[in-house]
Design a protein around this motif. Structure first.
Motif, short mmCIF file in Angstrom:
data_model
loop_
_atom_site.label_atom_id
_atom_site.label_comp_id
_atom_site.label_asym_id
_atom_site.label_seq_id
_atom_site.Cartn_x
_atom_site.Cartn_y
_atom_site.Cartn_z
N LYS A 19 0.85 -1.20 0.00
CA LYS A 19 0.00 0.00 0.00
C LYS A 19 0.88 1.24 0.00
O LYS A 19 1.79 1.37 0.80
N LEU A 20 0.58 2.18 -0.90
CA LEU A 20 1.35 3.42 -0.99
C LEU A 20 0.51 4.61 -0.56
O LEU A 20 -0.68 4.70 -0.86
N PHE A 21 1.18 5.54 0.12
CA PHE A 21 0.55 6.79 0.55
C PHE A 21 1.53 7.92 0.23
O PHE A 21 2.54 8.09 0.91
N ILE A 22 1.23 8.66 -0.83
CA ILE A 22 2.12 9.71 -1.32
C ILE A 22 1.50 11.08 -1.01
O ILE A 22 0.38 11.36 -1.41
N THR A 23 2.27 11.92 -0.30
CA THR A 23 1.74 13.21 0.14
C THR A 23 2.21 14.35 -0.76
O THR A 23 3.39 14.44 -1.10
N ALA A 24 1.28 15.21 -1.14
CA ALA A 24 1.59 16.47 -1.83
C ALA A 24 0.76 17.56 -1.14
O ALA A 24 -0.27 17.28 -0.52
N THR A 25 1.21 18.80 -1.25
CA THR A 25 0.54 19.91 -0.57
C THR A 25 -0.31 20.71 -1.54
O THR A 25 0.20 21.22 -2.55
N ASN A 26 -1.60 20.79 -1.27
CA ASN A 26 -2.52 21.56 -2.10
C ASN A 26 -2.22 23.05 -1.91
O ASN A 26 -2.32 23.57 -0.81
N VAL A 27 -1.80 23.72 -3.00
CA VAL A 27 -1.41 25.13 -2.90
C VAL A 27 -2.59 26.01 -2.50
O VAL A 27 -2.45 26.96 -1.72
N ARG A 28 -3.77 25.67 -2.98
CA ARG A 28 -4.94 26.52 -2.72
C ARG A 28 -5.38 26.43 -1.27
O ARG A 28 -5.66 27.46 -0.64
N THR A 29 -5.40 25.22 -0.70
CA THR A 29 -5.91 25.04 0.66
C THR A 29 -4.79 25.00 1.72
O THR A 29 -5.05 25.22 2.90
N GLY A 30 -3.56 24.70 1.28
CA GLY A 30 -2.46 24.56 2.22
C GLY A 30 -2.46 23.24 2.96
O GLY A 30 -1.62 23.02 3.83
N ARG A 31 -3.38 22.35 2.61
CA ARG A 31 -3.48 21.06 3.30
C ARG A 31 -2.82 19.95 2.48
O ARG A 31 -2.74 20.03 1.25
N GLY A 32 -2.38 18.93 3.18
CA GLY A 32 -1.79 17.79 2.51
C GLY A 32 -2.84 16.90 1.88
O GLY A 32 -3.94 16.76 2.42
N HIS A 33 -2.52 16.33 0.75
CA HIS A 33 -3.39 15.36 0.09
C HIS A 33 -2.61 14.07 -0.07
O HIS A 33 -1.48 14.08 -0.57
N VAL A 34 -3.19 12.97 0.37
CA VAL A 34 -2.53 11.68 0.30
C VAL A 34 -3.09 10.88 -0.88
O VAL A 34 -4.28 10.57 -0.92
N PHE A 35 -2.22 10.58 -1.84
CA PHE A 35 -2.60 9.79 -3.01
C PHE A 35 -2.25 8.33 -2.74
O PHE A 35 -1.17 8.01 -2.23
N LYS A 36 -3.16 7.43 -3.13
CA LYS A 36 -2.96 6.00 -2.92
C LYS A 36 -2.69 5.29 -4.25
O LYS A 36 -2.78 5.91 -5.31
N ASN A 37 -2.40 4.01 -4.19
CA ASN A 37 -1.91 3.25 -5.35
C ASN A 37 -2.62 3.57 -6.66
O ASN A 37 -1.98 3.89 -7.67
N GLY A 38 -3.93 3.47 -6.67
CA GLY A 38 -4.68 3.60 -7.91
C GLY A 38 -4.70 5.00 -8.49
O GLY A 38 -5.07 5.19 -9.66
#
Length: 350
Positions: free
Chosen positions: A158-177
């Motif tokens: 299982k993968l959990f990849i984090t990127a930061t949403n520039v508009r909201t300033g919050r992290g978004h975690v993307f998963k495998n699919g």
């Protein structure tokens, strides 16, 4: 490049232990994490359940998971070496080179590189939208060539990849699919160097600003109770930052570690108050945290994170393997039994 497999003492008649991995970002210093992973993958009793990664940690995570899906641990080790070799080859003609004095003295910093100094100053005055209007990034082609993203979607890891949403300033975690080359580039998108990566209409920057790496999904969505944090960015420094580059570097380290420390503190609190009588409470109460790191990384300058020389990568790789081997020799028997990182101490620092 990787040598013959070396099994730790913990591997002797050892029953399998399910673990998950938390991989920090740090540019070229991610080659240290490559070395750690290379060593861990040699242990047949270690089974990887999930990986949370940010920036370079996200690249390592995706390459490992895809290589593992293709050819097991050996396939993962081979894929990681190919990735870092391709990164070095792509940077062969990069203007970011060490100065002659640094080469002679064996220093890996780029601080005396005229082009690095010029680009560092320019990045504070001119945006990447002006410097690189087409948004080109050599990593995009490397990732597209080396990673089968359809296979990655089906990976058992299982993968959990984090990127930061520039508009909201919050992290978004993307998963495998949902992981694509753009997702990995977004996780490693330093805003002063690259244009924000747009995904589904939303702009994203480096995940380190919101989770370096994000720990919570590993507890909530993985069966493993043992999390191994591979740390690149030092939390403490004994010497105060006095020069302008050192001050900026320390500022980045503090900001990139702040979210991680806050999350670890929250995890320590939840572990203390969780009710082991219900399923969710049992997850928090039973978690065990471990850490692999190296003092060597603390001594490397911030500019070395842009040094993509193969010799530098192999140095970091060797240190990563050494650190992982020491961890296995010292704490291999603790995996599956108890934590070796005292996160409860963080509650006393509030």
């Amino acid at each position: 490049m990787p040598g013959e497999p070396v099994k730790s003492k913990a591997a002797i008649t050892r029953t399998p232990v399910l673990v998950d991995l938390a991989l920090q970002g740090g540019g070229s210093h991610g080659a240290y994490t490559w070395g750690v992973l290379d060593r861990l993958l040699e242990e047949p009793w270690l089974e990887i359940d999930g990986i949370s990664g940010t920036s370079a940690g996200a690249m390592n995570a995706a390459v490992l998971a895809d290589g593992y899906a293709k050819g097991g641990p050996a396939g993962a080790r081979e894929a990681l070496e190919k990735f870092w070799r391709r990164v070095s080859e792509a940077a062969r003609f990069s203007p970011f080179k060490r100065g002659p004095l640094d080469v002679i003295l064996g220093r890996w910093t780029l601080d005396s590189s005229p082009m690095y100094v010029a680009m560092d100053l320019m990045s504070r005055l001119v945006s990447p939208y002006q410097l690189n209007p087409k948004g080109t990034n050599p990593l995009r082609e490397i990732l597209a060539d080396l990673v089968d993203f359809e296979r990655l979607a089906q990976s058992s890891i299982k993968l959990f990849i984090t990127a930061t949403n520039v508009r909201t300033g919050r992290g978004h975690v993307f998963k495998n699919g949902t992981i694509t080359p753009d997702v990995l580039l977004a996780s490693a998108c330093l805003p002063t160097m690259f244009q924000a990566i747009e995904i589904d209409g939303e702009p994203y920057w480096d995940g380190g600003y919101s989770g370096n790496p994000t720990m919570t999904p590993l507890i909530r969505e993985c069966k493993s109770r043992d999390t191994i944090l591979v740390q690149i960015n030092p939390i403490e420094r004994n010497e105060p930052a006095r020069t302008a580059p050192d001050i900026l570097n320390r500022l980045n380290e503090v900001s990139f570690n702040a979210v991680l420390l806050k999350e670890l503190r929250m995890m320590a609190l939840l572990r203390q108050v969780a009710d082991p009588g219900n399923s969710e409470g049992a997850q928090w109460a039973g978690m065990r945290i471990h850490r692999i790191g190296s003092e060597m990384l603390t001594g490397l300058g911030a500019s070395s994170k842009l040094n993509a020389e193969w010799e530098f990568f192999t140095l970091l790789h060797a240190e990563g393997r050494r650190s992982a081997h020491v961890f296995l020799e010292t704490h291999g028997r603790d995996l599956g039994n108890r934590s070796t990182l005292d996160i409860d101490a963080l509650l006393e620092q509030v």
